[in-house]
Design an enzyme around this catalytic site. Structure first.
Site, PDB file in Angstrom:
ATOM      1  N   HIS A  34      48.512 -57.072   7.295  1.00  0.00           N
ATOM      2  CA  HIS A  34      47.974 -56.728   9.246  1.00  0.00           C
ATOM      3  C   HIS A  34      48.835 -55.402   9.974  1.00  0.00           C
ATOM      4  O   HIS A  34      49.591 -55.239  10.957  1.00  0.00           O
ATOM      5  CB  HIS A  34      48.037 -57.381  10.191  1.00  0.00           C
ATOM      6  CG  HIS A  34      47.190 -58.934   9.565  1.00  0.00           C
ATOM      7  ND1 HIS A  34      45.670 -58.681  10.747  1.00  0.00           N
ATOM      8  CD2 HIS A  34      47.170 -59.803   9.006  1.00  0.00           C
ATOM      9  CE1 HIS A  34      45.523 -59.390  10.172  1.00  0.00           C
ATOM     10  NE2 HIS A  34      45.826 -60.582   9.247  1.00  0.00           N
ATOM     11  N   ASP A  36      48.141 -51.852   8.306  1.00  0.00           N
ATOM     12  CA  ASP A  36      47.410 -50.408   8.250  1.00  0.00           C
ATOM     13  C   ASP A  36      47.124 -50.537   8.809  1.00  0.00           C
ATOM     14  O   ASP A  36      46.717 -48.998   9.322  1.00  0.00           O
ATOM     15  CB  ASP A  36      46.453 -51.083   6.816  1.00  0.00           C
ATOM     16  CG  ASP A  36      45.253 -52.218   7.239  1.00  0.00           C
ATOM     17  OD1 ASP A  36      45.697 -52.620   8.305  1.00  0.00           O
ATOM     18  OD2 ASP A  36      44.266 -52.026   6.843  1.00  0.00           O
ATOM     19  N   ASP A 171      42.588 -51.191   1.825  1.00  0.00           N
ATOM     20  CA  ASP A 171      41.568 -51.506   0.085  1.00  0.00           C
ATOM     21  C   ASP A 171      40.194 -51.099   0.320  1.00  0.00           C
ATOM     22  O   ASP A 171      40.575 -50.863  -1.581  1.00  0.00           O
ATOM     23  CB  ASP A 171      40.472 -53.476   0.923  1.00  0.00           C
ATOM     24  CG  ASP A 171      41.174 -53.575   1.604  1.00  0.00           C
ATOM     25  OD1 ASP A 171      42.287 -54.285   2.131  1.00  0.00           O
ATOM     26  OD2 ASP A 171      40.702 -54.601   2.709  1.00  0.00           O
TER      27      ASP A 171
END
Length: 385
Positions: A34, A36, A171
């Site tokens: 949490h 990024d 991701d």
């Protein structure tokens, strides 16, 4: 699914044999959760759990897609790629095709069979793996060269602007840029990156899926983003920073009085988690796996107490893992409220670890967790069949 079985499924569905296999990886994030979307550094690695796309060119302007475990074939008309946003299955692929086409690249008609071994809803980024593998297939069939960083950015754009999911870049970047036996230290605000050897010696990473049914994750995720954006605006009254991740622990201690309630807690997690990423990289480079494990534990506690995204299931999995003698540390990964933990476990203890943690988890929660044997692999592969 074995390769022979996947090829047979392709032949039954499409009446022809696939000529190519394009793959992209799911990912774990060693640490840096949490942060990024706050401009922070993250530390992901690509997994052997992958999206495998078996493919062949068709010679027309139709893209046909089929999916392991799902009946039917989804068709895309390449002249109408902007019209598939509402697809329940296939909208990620349509979004990728649409944005590649917007670059002036021809989308070549093809048949695609998706065999995704990244568990859906696990927090291991099945969607990013699907997007990246699809992009590689379309670029390869168009005969154009592609830059992996740009593939990651295009895949993120498809998820954000086409599928409507407000994700950061981590991701897709890990899925595209992953390197065997390395983690990627990625600055999410600049896309500067460094490969760091992920050498755990007599230890390995065990991934455990709590198997909690997902609900409301996206809405809670968006609330967290709003909370840290509020914190940043308040902090900017005193500090000339563009991103919350730029604030050091020392600076935060001096300006914390500007914040209150949950906004203060959320900001504290981001600031301290960014610091933990730097310390974790130092520990790994120094071969200090005990310190790395301690930082993983600290990260989980911060996600539990300050960011409040863990929940009973993930807390139980992490807590049980830490009680095991062969475990150095354990934490949740991903958005939270469900999904997976990673644990650093002595290789000789893995079998007993899975058995004992699995039984205790089922006794406590009422249903089973899933455990995955993972290895750190390259992000993208291209293979002629």
């Amino acid at each position: 699914m074995e390769k022979k079985e996947a090829i047979k499924s392709f032949e039954e569905l499409f009446g022809a044999t696939p000529t190519d296999l394009f793959t992209a990886a799911g990912r774990i994030n060693v640490i840096g959760e949490h942060v990024d979307y706050c401009g922070g550094k993250v530390f992901p690695a690509a997994l052997n759990l992958r999206c495998n796309v078996y493919a062949r060119k068709r010679g027309d302007s139709t893209v046909r897609m089929a999916f392991r475990g799902i009946d039917g074939i989804v068709e895309l008309d390449t002249s109408k790629l902007d019209s598939y946003r509402g697809l329940k299955i296939g909208n990620y692929q349509a979004g990728v095709a649409y944005f590649i086409q917007q670059e002036g690249v021809e989308i070549v008609g093809c048949d695609l069979f998706y065999d995704c071994t990244v568990p859906f809803g696990s927090g291991l980024s099945s969607s990013a793996a699907i997007e990246v593998a699809t992009a590689v297939a379309f670029y390869e069939y168009a005969g154009v060269t592609y830059d992996k960083v740009k593939v990651a950015l295009l895949a993120q754009r498809a998820e954000n602007q086409y599928a409507g999911v407000n994700c950061g870049i981590m991701d897709q970047f890990a899925s595209a840029m992953g390197k065997k036996d390395h983690a990627v230290l990625l600055n999410c605000s600049t896309l500067d990156y460094e490969y760091v050897p992920l050498q755990l010696g007599e230890y390995c990473l065990v991934v455990a899926n709590c198997n909690k049914p997902h609900n409301l994750v996206e809405s809670k995720y968006n609330v967290r983003r709003q909370e840290v954006e509020t914190a940043l605006k308040l902090i900017q009254q005193k500090l000339p920073v563009e991103h919350l991740a730029e604030v050091t622990p020392k600076q935060f201690a001096e300006i914390k009085y500007l914040l209150s309630g949950v906004v203060a807690k959320r900001a504290e997690h981001v600031v301290m988690e960014c610091d933990r990423v730097n310390k974790a990289v130092e520990a790994l480079k120094a071969g200090d796996l005990g310190e790395l494990g301690r930082l993983l534990n600290e990260s989980h506690e911060s996600l539990r107490d300050l960011y409040e995204v863990t929940g009973k299931e993930l807390d139980t999995l992490s807590g049980l893992a830490r009680k095991e003698a062969g475990c150095l540390g354990s934490r949740m990964i991903g958005a939270g409220f469900g999904g997976c933990t990673i644990s650093i476990v002595r290789k000789t203890a893995v079998e007993g670890f899975i058995r004992r943690v699995g039984k205790a988890y089922q006794d406590s929660i009422g249903y089973k967790a899933s455990f995955y044997e993972t290895s750190i692999e390259d992000g993208i592969t291209v293979e002629k069949l």
